[in-house]
Each structure stands twice: as C-alpha cells, then as structure tokens.
Design a protein around this motif. Structure first.
Motif, PDB file in Angstrom:
ATOM      1  N   TYR A  79     -12.374  -3.647   2.060  1.00 23.93           N
ATOM      2  CA  TYR A  79     -12.074  -2.264   1.693  1.00 23.93           C
ATOM      3  C   TYR A  79     -11.719  -1.429   2.921  1.00 23.93           C
ATOM      4  N   TYR A  82      -8.224  -2.239   3.606  1.00 23.29           N
ATOM      5  CA  TYR A  82      -7.396  -1.552   2.622  1.00 23.29           C
ATOM      6  C   TYR A  82      -7.174  -0.095   3.028  1.00 23.29           C
ATOM      7  N   THR A  83      -8.201   0.555   3.521  1.00 26.50           N
ATOM      8  CA  THR A  83      -8.059   1.943   3.962  1.00 26.50           C
ATOM      9  C   THR A  83      -7.039   2.057   5.086  1.00 26.50           C
ATOM     10  N   GLY A  85      -4.655  -0.071   5.708  1.00 26.52           N
ATOM     11  CA  GLY A  85      -3.362  -0.400   5.108  1.00 26.52           C
ATOM     12  C   GLY A  85      -2.745   0.778   4.377  1.00 26.52           C
ATOM     13  N   TRP A  86      -3.568   1.543   3.657  1.00 29.58           N
ATOM     14  CA  TRP A  86      -3.041   2.724   2.972  1.00 29.58           C
ATOM     15  C   TRP A  86      -2.595   3.787   3.967  1.00 29.58           C
ATOM     16  N   PRO A 117     -10.595   3.295  -1.605  1.00 28.15           N
ATOM     17  CA  PRO A 117     -11.479   2.147  -1.362  1.00 28.15           C
ATOM     18  C   PRO A 117     -12.913   2.541  -1.026  1.00 28.15           C
ATOM     19  N   ALA A 144     -11.207  -4.719  -5.488  1.00 26.19           N
ATOM     20  CA  ALA A 144     -10.353  -5.394  -4.506  1.00 26.19           C
ATOM     21  C   ALA A 144      -8.992  -5.738  -5.113  1.00 26.19           C
ATOM     22  N   LEU A 147      -7.011  -2.001  -5.720  1.00 22.89           N
ATOM     23  CA  LEU A 147      -6.757  -1.091  -4.611  1.00 22.89           C
ATOM     24  C   LEU A 147      -5.917  -1.688  -3.487  1.00 22.89           C
ATOM     25  N   VAL A 148      -5.176  -2.745  -3.773  1.00 19.46           N
ATOM     26  CA  VAL A 148      -4.334  -3.371  -2.745  1.00 19.46           C
ATOM     27  C   VAL A 148      -3.330  -2.333  -2.230  1.00 19.46           C
ATOM     28  N   PRO A 149      -3.207  -2.187  -0.919  1.00 20.89           N
ATOM     29  CA  PRO A 149      -2.264  -1.196  -0.359  1.00 20.89           C
ATOM     30  C   PRO A 149      -0.815  -1.706  -0.439  1.00 20.89           C
ATOM     31  N   TRP A 150      -0.168  -1.523  -1.586  1.00 17.93           N
ATOM     32  CA  TRP A 150       1.162  -2.075  -1.804  1.00 17.93           C
ATOM     33  C   TRP A 150       2.213  -1.567  -0.834  1.00 17.93           C
TER      34      TRP A 150
END
Length: 160
Positions: A79, A82-83, A85-86, A117, A144, A147-150
């Motif tokens: 997570y 992910y943060t 990545g966003w 996340p 998980a 919340l994938v950072p597309w």
C-alpha cells in the motif's frame, strides 16, 4: 558451600504468574481457557486465560499470529508503494489531464487517489479487529486489487 548457584538462577516470586488487576470489584472475573470462545448472553464480559495463566480481559484484542503479522507488514508495504505510484502517476498525467477537467477537480482526484491506500489499510485494520483472520486477509487483498495505481502502471516513470 551454600546454594549460591541456585539463588543466582531464581528470583523471588518466580512461582506466581502475574495476574491483571481489576479496577471494578463488583463482580468476580470470569475467564475461559485458551481456545474457548464465549457464546450467548453477556459473552462480551467473559475474558480468556492465556497459556501462562494470566487472565486476558474481554475487551483486549487478540494478538496477531506470526503469519498474520508478516501479511500485514507486506500488505502495508504494498500500500505504501501504491501511494508512491499514485503520486508519480498523478504528476505525470497532470499536463494531459488538464485539457479534460478543471485543475481543482484534478487535484482533488489525485489527492483522493493518493490517500486511498492509507485509508483502506486503516479501515480494514480497525473494522476487522474482532473478526476472524480470514476476513482481514480478504479485506487487504481486495484493497490491493482495487487500488492499483493505473497511471503509473500504464505510463511508468517517464510518462507517455
């Protein structure tokens, strides 16, 4: 010769396991052996007895097992990635996204995605305290997957 060696290996009070003190003396403390779960009326007031003989209060959450602790650490790290990545994905798309939406809407959406996340992790952690372990695992895995950072996955660090 005296038994100095025995004295060095013992401590006064070793035989008595520590017990938690009750502040409310109105009702005697009820406890169940480890592995037993209270069911029925007033079951939330019944504590459990740990392996060392101490009474665990009914409102104390159960300690995490080693596999669950490892899972929480790994998912927390995912997570956190992910943060990041966003943040990177949101900053990379800012120039092209401003043609479609106003700047304030884009900033609100990016910050919501950056905070999602951490908010998901906190929500699963707090809302599944008294649930079985599999419920917490399912909550973390669903988060998980959702919340994938597309923007970061599709464009990478350099952008499109």
């Amino acid at each position: 010769m005296t038994s100095d060696a025995d004295d060095a290996l013992s401590w006064d009070g070793d035989d008595d396991p520590p017990a938690r003190k009750r502040t409310d003396r109105s009702e005697p403390e009820r406890a169940l052996p480890e592995g037993w779960e209270p069911v029925g009326k007033d079951s939330d007031t019944v504590g459990r007895i740990a392996a060392d003989g101490t009474v665990i209060a009914a409102d104390d959450p159960r300690p995490l097992s080693t596999p669950m602790l490892l899972l929480v650490g790994v998912i927390g790290g995912v997570y956190l990635l992910y943060t990041v990545g966003w943040i990177i994905g949101g900053l990379n798309l800012q120039g092209s996204a401003l043609f479609l939406v106003p700047a304030i809407m884009y900033q609100v959406a990016v910050w919501a995605a950056v905070l999602a996340p951490a908010l998901w992790f906190a929500a699963v952690w707090l809302l599944t305290r008294r649930s079985p372990g599999w419920v917490r695992v399912v909550g973390f895995i669903v988060g998980a997957a959702l919340l994938v950072p597309w923007p970061f996955v599709m464009t990478g660090v350099v952008g499109a």
